[in-house]
Design an enzyme around this catalytic site. Structure first.
Site, mmCIF file in Angstrom:
data_model
loop_
_atom_site.group_PDB
_atom_site.id
_atom_site.type_symbol
_atom_site.label_atom_id
_atom_site.label_comp_id
_atom_site.label_asym_id
_atom_site.label_seq_id
_atom_site.Cartn_x
_atom_site.Cartn_y
_atom_site.Cartn_z
ATOM 1 N N GLY A 226 -70.302 -19.727 -69.344
ATOM 2 C CA GLY A 226 -69.677 -18.404 -69.333
ATOM 3 C C GLY A 226 -68.203 -18.481 -69.005
ATOM 4 O O GLY A 226 -67.596 -19.551 -69.094
ATOM 5 N N ASN A 227 -67.619 -17.343 -68.666
ATOM 6 C CA ASN A 227 -66.193 -17.310 -68.307
ATOM 7 C C ASN A 227 -65.963 -16.176 -67.304
ATOM 8 O O ASN A 227 -66.900 -15.518 -66.877
ATOM 9 C CB ASN A 227 -65.336 -17.151 -69.565
ATOM 10 N N HIS A 228 -64.697 -15.970 -66.947
ATOM 11 C CA HIS A 228 -64.385 -15.054 -65.834
ATOM 12 C C HIS A 228 -64.273 -13.586 -66.232
ATOM 13 O O HIS A 228 -63.919 -12.758 -65.400
ATOM 14 C CB HIS A 228 -63.062 -15.471 -65.186
#
Ligand code: PMT
Length: 418
Positions: A226-228
């Site tokens: 995933g990412n932020h």
């Protein structure tokens, strides 16, 4: 100064969004224990820039003294038709100047009076004197709410163009759980924004799809790539579009946002799920604003059960990744205007520019995500809008809502939008 403190400081420097600036809202309060929520709703409406007038039924004034609203709102409070100190024909003036009327809580009795055109107290008289959009937020016991008479009155109001906001399912003052709870103040304020947008907004009769959040590509049942992305940027665009009267579909990897009245929310996890949802929503839609951070790669296979440490070999564990489709480029809808975002850490302009043609975009919104007050998770953003024909517009640090409004403004000015 820590980066968190810097972000808070910037959020204060970028003035808070005022989606209801210049609007006058009449809040009608009727007799219900949930009337306490209308106090907070009045505050939220004024925080959003509106001036709020308040009309109260005699029973509402038994739950909340008029002084509470008088101390809180910038507008007038009408609580007694026979008050010699009140301006003459106060209800007529309040009804005429309203851009929207919100009746919250709306009791079964007031709903019946509104449906039948009875004007016998400050709330019902003001509603009769107003041609502004009417938002009715019912609050009552679940059995009362289910009565065919109450349902028929609500249907009648809806058929005449009123917006019905709620009720929600939850704990009721009459005991137990059920459908009859007044919506939360944030949703009541959102309903007013939506109603004003639907009646005078620049995006009425347009359908806009917005994506938000980072995709989550499963490694196993408990882990993902995933990412932020928090989804804040996409939600802000969706709210701005709703406030301008558009039908909005928000496709997000995050839980449904608060204050989403008027926004259809579809929850997804992966890039492939997001692609399928957009394709389905795209029929008849006018624009797609792709604020989501989509993973370019996903694990080749998601393990069916949780990977254990002993599954690794002595050199560690290797995760094989395969390419995701370019979601925005892949959406097949010839008339859909596509707006992309570019999250960059270096060469902002050149990198963003190279994505416009590749992805078939009308324009791209570039943000430097290495800044502490822009990009991921914070409430503010500092963007550059790049056109397909080479035009560049740099916006100052703004709240994400105002970035959303600027993007929609740019969309409306495209020759192909007309
Ligand atoms: O959610 P927040 O915390 O508020 O953060 C906001 C944000 C930083 C996520 C947002 O402002 C932003 O920049 N979103 C785009 C992030 C991104 O994926 O950028 P990109 O440069 O990798 O992709 C370019 C465009 O192609 C994007 O519109 C992206 O949605 C789209 N894309 C990317 C990859 C892919 N496989 N399919 C796509 O459609």
């Amino acid at each position: 100064m820590s980066s968190d403190a810097r972000a808070v400081d910037s959020a204060e420097r970028a003035s808070a969004p005022q989606p209801l600036s210049g609007r006058r809202v009449c809040l009608g309060v009727t007799g219900s224990i949930s009337a306490y929520k209308s106090v907070e709703a009045a505050r939220r409406l004024e925080d959003a820039g509106a001036i709020v007038d308040v009309a109260m039924t005699p029973s509402a004034a038994r739950f909340i003294p008029p002084l509470t609203y008088r101390s809180l709102v910038k507008g007038e409070v009408a609580a007694d038709l026979w008050d010699p100190a009140a301006p003459a024909e106060q209800h007529v003036a309040m009804g005429r100047r309203a851009d929207a009327m919100l009746v919250a809580p709306a009791s079964a009795t007031t709903i019946a009076k509104l449906a039948q055109g009875i004007g016998d107290n400050p709330v019902t008289l003001t509603a009769l004197a107003s041609s502004a959009p009417l938002v009715v937020a019912p609050a009552m016991d679940a059995v009362m709410f289910a009565q065919p008479s109450v349902q028929a009155n609500l249907e009648l109001l809806k058929a005449r163009g009123a917006f019905i906001a709620g009720p929600a399912i939850g704990r009721l003052a009459s005991g137990g759980q059920g459908l009859g709870r007044l919506l939360e103040p944030i949703e009541l304020a959102a309903a007013v924004r939506s109603a004003i947008g639907r009646s005078v907004g620049d995006l009425r009769s347009r359908h806009i799809i917005v994506t938000a959040g980072g995709t989550r590509e499963p490694i196993d049942p408990v882990r993902f790539v995933g990412n932020h992305s928090s989804g804040k940027m996409g939600v802000a665009v969706a709210e701005a579009a709703r406030d301008q009267g558009a039908a909005v579909t928000l496709i997000t990897t995050q839980p449904p946002p608060q204050g989403r009245y008027g926004i259809v929310v579809r929850e997804v996890q992966t890039a492939l799920e997001m692609q399928a949802e957009i394709q389905q929503a795209a029929r008849g839609a006018h624009a797609l604003v792709m604020a989501a951070a989509v993973a370019d790669y996903r694990p080749a296979e998601a393990a069916e059960s949780k990977l254990k440490k002993q599954d690794a070999d002595q050199d560690g564990m290797t995760l094989e990744l395969i390419e995701n489709p370019d979601v925005v480029a892949s959406i097949d809808a010839p008339k859909l205007l596509k707006v992309g975002f570019a999250a960059e850490t270096d060469d902002l302009i050149a990198n963003a520019q190279s994505k416009i043609a590749k992805k078939g975009l009308a324009f791209i919104v570039a943000n430097d995500v290495s800044q502490s007050d822009a990009g991921f998770q914070v409430d503010t953003n500092r963007v550059v809008i790049l056109d397909a024909d080479g035009g560049i517009e740099r916006l100052p640090l703004l709240h994400k809502y105002d970035v959303g409004a600027a993007i929609l403004d740019r969309l409306r000015r495209l020759p192909s939008w007309a």
